[in-house]
Enzyme design. Structure first.
Site, PDB file in Angstrom:
ATOM      1  N   ASP A  21       0.794  -1.244   0.000  1.00 13.80           N
ATOM      2  CA  ASP A  21       0.000   0.000   0.000  1.00 13.80           C
ATOM      3  C   ASP A  21       0.823   1.290   0.000  1.00 13.80           C
ATOM      4  OD1 ASP A  21      -2.442  -1.171  -0.251  1.00 13.80           O
ATOM      5  OD2 ASP A  21      -2.991  -1.034   1.874  1.00 13.80           O
ATOM      6  N   LYS A  24       3.414   1.143  -4.888  1.00 17.64           N
ATOM      7  CA  LYS A  24       4.295   0.554  -5.913  1.00 17.64           C
ATOM      8  C   LYS A  24       3.586   0.437  -7.267  1.00 17.64           C
ATOM      9  CE  LYS A  24       4.859  -3.156  -3.387  1.00 17.64           C
ATOM     10  NZ  LYS A  24       4.147  -2.703  -2.167  1.00 17.64           N
ATOM     11  N   THR A  25       2.376  -0.090  -7.241  1.00 17.30           N
ATOM     12  CA  THR A  25       1.665  -0.319  -8.505  1.00 17.30           C
ATOM     13  C   THR A  25       1.227   1.005  -9.125  1.00 17.30           C
ATOM     14  OG1 THR A  25       0.960  -2.457  -7.665  1.00 17.30           O
ATOM     15  CG2 THR A  25      -0.238  -1.602  -9.572  1.00 17.30           C
ATOM     16  N   HIS A  85       3.525  -9.461  -0.948  1.00 18.72           N
ATOM     17  CA  HIS A  85       4.821  -9.703  -0.347  1.00 18.72           C
ATOM     18  C   HIS A  85       5.372 -11.093  -0.698  1.00 18.72           C
ATOM     19  CE1 HIS A  85       8.042  -9.253   2.467  1.00 18.72           C
ATOM     20  NE2 HIS A  85       7.665 -10.319   3.141  1.00 18.72           N
TER      21      HIS A  85
HETATM   22  P1  GDP Z   1       1.130  -1.079  -3.489  1.00 18.38           P
HETATM   23  O1  GDP Z   1       0.480  -2.090  -2.591  1.00 18.38           O
HETATM   24  O2  GDP Z   1       2.454  -0.651  -2.938  1.00 18.38           O
HETATM   25  O3  GDP Z   1       1.210  -1.520  -4.920  1.00 18.38           O
HETATM   26  O4  GDP Z   1       0.198   0.245  -3.448  1.00 18.38           O
HETATM   27  P2  GDP Z   1      -0.894   0.771  -4.489  1.00 18.38           P
HETATM   28  O5  GDP Z   1      -0.252   1.349  -5.686  1.00 18.38           O
HETATM   29  O6  GDP Z   1      -1.914  -0.279  -4.686  1.00 18.38           O
HETATM   30  O7  GDP Z   1      -1.503   2.010  -3.666  1.00 18.38           O
HETATM   31  C1  GDP Z   1      -2.107   1.835  -2.395  1.00 18.38           C
HETATM   32  C2  GDP Z   1      -3.039   2.981  -2.090  1.00 18.38           C
HETATM   33  O8  GDP Z   1      -2.306   4.200  -1.985  1.00 18.38           O
HETATM   34  C3  GDP Z   1      -4.089   3.233  -3.162  1.00 18.38           C
HETATM   35  O9  GDP Z   1      -5.305   3.573  -2.543  1.00 18.38           O
HETATM   36  C4  GDP Z   1      -3.519   4.377  -3.949  1.00 18.38           C
HETATM   37  O10 GDP Z   1      -4.503   5.151  -4.585  1.00 18.38           O
HETATM   38  C5  GDP Z   1      -2.810   5.196  -2.862  1.00 18.38           C
HETATM   39  N1  GDP Z   1      -1.693   5.941  -3.438  1.00 18.38           N
HETATM   40  C6  GDP Z   1      -0.723   5.455  -4.251  1.00 18.38           C
HETATM   41  N2  GDP Z   1       0.126   6.426  -4.608  1.00 18.38           N
HETATM   42  C7  GDP Z   1      -0.301   7.555  -3.993  1.00 18.38           C
HETATM   43  C8  GDP Z   1       0.187   8.899  -3.996  1.00 18.38           C
HETATM   44  O11 GDP Z   1       1.189   9.253  -4.610  1.00 18.38           O
HETATM   45  N3  GDP Z   1      -0.518   9.798  -3.245  1.00 18.38           N
HETATM   46  C9  GDP Z   1      -1.618   9.444  -2.535  1.00 18.38           C
HETATM   47  N4  GDP Z   1      -2.227  10.400  -1.833  1.00 18.38           N
HETATM   48  N5  GDP Z   1      -2.098   8.182  -2.524  1.00 18.38           N
HETATM   49  C10 GDP Z   1      -1.449   7.250  -3.244  1.00 18.38           C
HETATM   50 MG    MG Z   2       0.710  -3.327  -5.784  1.00 19.22          MG
END
Ligand code: GDP
Ligand code: MG
Length: 389
Positions: A21, A24-25, A85
């Protein structure tokens, strides 16, 4: 007919890593959007195409589902982003993704979290030498807190031998860049510049005998069985003979593709799909190794140096002793093995110890090869092969 892959720029493999979260994606999607909007090579890959389920991705000769492709002015990148993970550990930490560098994504709101630390530790173990930090969600954080998070990340990198003082740390917002906000688009550009300049072109062992750890096996109706993965070393051409270790098969490569484009020859570092002549689908599996015939001999017994993760790093709370039988993730293979700890007979979480391992089945091994040790779905250790027995 499909357009052939033309090698015009050096090719590197990178990936996003970091706590769930932290974005990354979203950042991966934003990178492809920023570059495609700029007219650089590579198409925009939206979030749900990156995070999609594996089954949905099995169309045509598709290479590993977690890869996206893009080009900066100077380089062609294959970028791996893992949904969870456990996938991260399997694909990246075992060396399957062959990362030449990594983008560590840390949320500016949350700072260093357990998976942030575990990914840095495991990246070190498998020989990822260059990490660029993306302090993500900078749109939502305040500067003072973000400064503290930056210090914390630099300390984490230094603690693992990454030179945290000199590593590039770029404040980004994947989400805002994806929405086309100019300020955050520029920030993603700055991140890509940092990757282009900070991650050096690795030495490729293109002259060594061909070796590719099999990541996925697909059937293309009317064409046959395809194996996908990243070429670890050497090169392979259409028409070459290859041995599939684990399957006990020697056959001929009848087709090669990268990112859906046919190619004549693939070399170390390339992510490819190999079409194999006359191979039944069920005879080849993830974990097998395709190699130049006779170039590698599988082994079951080896000596290794192993780091047992501490409880803080998500590892065990109790010591391991001789007779311990965890899973070993070696390249793309997942094999049970029995550990002999020698004289001491015991290793505590946080210890680095020499061990002797006897695997349940033979796999290609060599000194210097990294592996992860898993138990009940989590990583409890990481190691390097020191000798074959
Ligand atoms: P991952 O699990 O690392 O791949 O994370 P995700 O890309 O799925 O993002 C997790 C959550 O964080 C989602 O609800 C995204 O919309 C939010 N999010 C991701 N990048 C940003 C950002 O740059 N700013 C904000 N405010 N929220 C973000
Ligand atoms: Mg992801």
């Amino acid at each position: 007919p499909k357009t052939a892959y033309v090698r015009t720029k050096p090719h590197l493999n990178i990936g996003t890593m970091g706590h769930v979260d932290h974005g990354k994606t979203t950042l991966t999607a934003a990178i492809t959007k920023v570059l495609s909007d700029r007219g650089a090579g590579g198409a925009y890959t939206p979030f749900d195409r990156i995070d999609r389920a594996p089954e949905e991705a099995r169309r045509g000769i598709t290479i590993n589902i977690a890869h996206v492709e893009y080009e900066t002015d100077t380089r062609h990148y294959a970028h791996v982003d893992m949904p969870g993970h456990a996938d991260y550990v399997k694909n990246m930490v075992t060396g399957a993704a062959q990362l030449d560098g990594a983008i560590l994504v840390v949320s500016a709101l949350d700072g260093v979290m357990p998976q942030t630390a575990e990914h840095v530790l495991l990246a070190r173990q498998v020989g990822v030498d260059h990490i660029v930090v993306a302090l993500n969600k900078a749109d939502a954080g305040d500067d003072e807190l973000t400064d503290l998070v930056e210090l914390e990340v630099r300390e984490l990198l230094t603690a693992h031998g990454y030179g945290g003082d000199s590593a590039p740390v770029v404040r980004v917002s994947g989400l805002r860049a994806l929405e086309g906000d100019p300020r955050w688009t520029a920030a993603v550009e700055a991140l890509l510049d940092a990757v282009d300049t900070y991650v050096p072109m690795p030495v490729r062992y293109t002259d060594a005998p061909f070796l590719l750890p099999v990541e996925n096996v697909l059937t293309i109706s009317g064409r046959g069985t395809v194996v996908t993965g990243a070429v670890e070393r050497g090169a392979v051409r259409v028409g070459d003979r290859v041995e599939v270790l684990g399957a006990g098969i020697t056959t001929v490569v009848t087709g090669l593709e990268t990112f859906g484009k046919p190619m004549e020859a693939a070399e170390a570092g390339d992510s490819v799909a190999l079409l194999l002549r006359g191979v039944p689908r069920d005879s080849v599996r993830r974990g097998h190794v395709a190699a130049a015939p006779g170039s590698v001999t599988p082994s079951r017994c080896f000596r290794a140096q192993v780091y047992v993760l501490s409880a803080r790093e998500g590892g065990r709370t109790t010591p391991v002793s001789t007779g311990y039988r965890p899973q070993f993730y070696i390249r793309t293979a997942d094999v049970v093995g029995e550990v002999d700890l020698g004289g001491a007979g015991l290793a505590h979480p946080g210890d680095t110890v020499p061990v002797t391992v006897e695997l349940g089945r033979a796999v290609p091994l060599e000194p210097g090869l990294g592996f992860a040790i898993r138990e009940g779905g989590r990583t409890v250790g990481a190691g390097t092969v020191t000798a074959l027995l």
